[in-house]
Design an enzyme around this catalytic site. Structure first.
Site, PDB file in Angstrom:
ATOM      1  N   LYS A  59     -27.503  56.015 -90.417  1.00  0.00           N
ATOM      2  CA  LYS A  59     -27.869  57.028 -90.825  1.00  0.00           C
ATOM      3  C   LYS A  59     -27.851  57.225 -92.341  1.00  0.00           C
ATOM      4  CE  LYS A  59     -26.758  60.059 -86.765  1.00  0.00           C
ATOM      5  NZ  LYS A  59     -25.950  60.806 -86.215  1.00  0.00           N
ATOM      6  N   GLN A 103     -20.332  64.338 -86.438  1.00  0.00           N
ATOM      7  CA  GLN A 103     -20.627  63.307 -85.628  1.00  0.00           C
ATOM      8  C   GLN A 103     -20.131  63.415 -83.955  1.00  0.00           C
ATOM      9  OE1 GLN A 103     -23.108  61.182 -85.804  1.00  0.00           O
ATOM     10  NE2 GLN A 103     -22.848  60.208 -83.669  1.00  0.00           N
ATOM     11  N   ASP A 126     -28.312  69.385 -87.290  1.00  0.00           N
ATOM     12  CA  ASP A 126     -28.224  68.859 -86.154  1.00  0.00           C
ATOM     13  C   ASP A 126     -28.816  70.084 -85.010  1.00  0.00           C
ATOM     14  OD1 ASP A 126     -27.697  66.039 -85.384  1.00  0.00           O
ATOM     15  OD2 ASP A 126     -25.432  66.499 -85.930  1.00  0.00           O
TER      16      ASP A 126
END
Ligand code: GUN
Length: 299
Positions: A59, A103, A126
Site C-alpha cells: 500500500k 492493519q 478503511d
C-alpha cells in the site's frame, strides 16, 4: 449436480480497473496539490505478522509511486489496547495525516472494537468505525471499506447487471462479507440486488452458491468454490488471498477461495488471484485517502 454447457469465462482484471481509477484520481490529486495539500496516510501495524507487513508495504509503495505521502507506525506486539488507542488519538489530532489505517488482524488479546472506535470518523479511510459502518448500512456512506468498494467498482466497470440479480456472499466478515452485502442490496440504481449471506455454519452451501448470478467468495478458505457449486454463466468474484507455503523462491503463493481451473468454462466471468480484487483494495484506499484530504480543506 448441475449440468453445464461450456462458456468462455471472461477474466475480470482488477489491475485494469485500478489503472482506470488512478487516471481519474490524478486530476483530483493535482487539484489538491494546487491547494498545497498532499493526501497523506498513517498506517498502524501492531506486532510482526509477516502478511500484514507485506500488505502495508505494498500500500505504501503505491502511495509513493503516485506522489502521495504515507508513514507506517510499528507498534510492539506486546502493546496494550490502551497504548494503541493512545497512539491513534495522537494521529487523529495530527493535521499532517488525512487518513488512518489500522492493519487487521490485531494480535490476540487486543480489544479490536475499542481500537477501531478510536479512529477519527473523518480519517477512517478503511470505513471500520461503527459510525461509518452505520452510515453505509443506512445507504448514506461516508467511507466505504476498500475491498467491497473495489468489488463493486469491478462489477460497474464491466457492466455487470446487479438489479434484481441474486448475489450470494460466502463469508460474513466486517471487512468484506457484511459491507459488500450492504452495498449490493442498497436501494440504488446501480445495486438493487437480492443478497444471501452464507458462512461457515451454513448447511448445504452448494444449494445457495448454485443459485448465484453473482458469487462473492470471501471466506478465506483456499479452493472452497469449485465448478460443481456454481451455475452456468455466474459471475464469480474471488476475494480470497490465503498464503500457502510452497517451493517457490518466495516460499509461498497466494491462493484464492475459488478453484479457478474447475470453474473455467462454467463461470461467465471470474476475477483472477492475483490481479483481481487485490489491486482494487489498494486503489480504493488511495481514493478514500484522497476523499479524506478533499474534505479536510472543505471543513
Ligand atoms: N486486513 C485485511 N484486509 C484489510 C483491509 O482492507 N484493511 C485493513 N486495515 N486490514 C485488513
Amino acid at each position: 449436480m448441475p449440468t453445464h454447457d461450456t462458456v468462455i469465462t471472461k477474466k475480470l482484471s482488477g489491475k485494469k480497473v485500478a489503472q482506470f481509477v488512478y487516471s481519474d484520481l490524478e486530476k483530483r490529486i493535482s487539484s489538491l496539490a494546487q491547494n498545497g495539500v498532499i493526501p497523506t496516510l498513517a498506517a498502524v501495524i501492531v506486532g510482526s505478522d509477516p502478511a500484514s507487513q507485506v500488505y502495508v508495504r505494498s500500500k505504501m509503495r503505491k502511495f509513493r509511486k503516485l506522489g502521495l505521502n504515507s508513514k507506517t507506525f510499528f507498534l510492539s506486539g506486546k502493546s496494550t489496547s490502551e497504548e494503541i488507542v493512545s497512539e491513534i488519538k495522537g494521529l487523529n489530532n495530527d493535521d499532517r495525516f488525512h487518513g488512518i489505517l489500522v492493519q487487521l488482524p490485531l494480535p490476540d488479546g487486543i480489544d479490536s472494537n475499542a481500537v477501531l472506535r478510536s479512529v477519527s470518523v473523518k480519517k477512517d479511510v478503511d470505513g471500520f468505525h461503527p459510525e461509518n459502518v452505520g452510515l453505509l448500512s443506512y445507504g448514506n456512506p461516508r467511507f466505504i471499506p476498500c475491498t467491497p468498494k473495489g468489488i463493486f467498482r469491478i462489477l460497474q466497470y464491466y457492466g455487470i447487471e446487479t438489479m434484481g440479480k441474486h448475489a450470494v456472499v460466502v463469508g460474513r466478515s466486517n471487512i468484506v462479507g457484511r459491507p459488500i452485502s450492504a452495498i449490493l442490496s442498497a436501494k440504488s440504481r446501480d445495486a438493487n440486488a437480492t443478497v444471501t449471506i452464507c458462512h461457515s455454519k451454513t448447511d448445504d452451501l452448494s444449494s445457495y452458491t448454485q443459485q448465484a448470478d453473482i458469487l462473492i467468495a470471501s471466506a478465506g478458505i483456499p479452493g472452497l468454490i469449485n465448478g460443481e457449486m456454481i451455475s452456468n454463466g455466474a459471475v464469480v468474484i474471488d476475494v480470497g488471498i490465503t498464503r500457502v507455503d510452497d517451493r517457490s523462491d518466495k516460499g509461498y503463493s497466494l491462493v484464492g477461495d475459488v478453484d479457478a481451473h474447475s470453474v473455467d468454462g462454467i463461470a461467465g466471468a471470474l476475477t483472477p488471484v492475483p490481479g483481481g480484487v487485490g489491486p482494487m483494495t489498494i486503489a480504493m484506499l488511495v481514493e478514500n485517502t484522497v476523499e479524506a484530504a478533499e474534505r479536510s480543506i472543505l471543513t
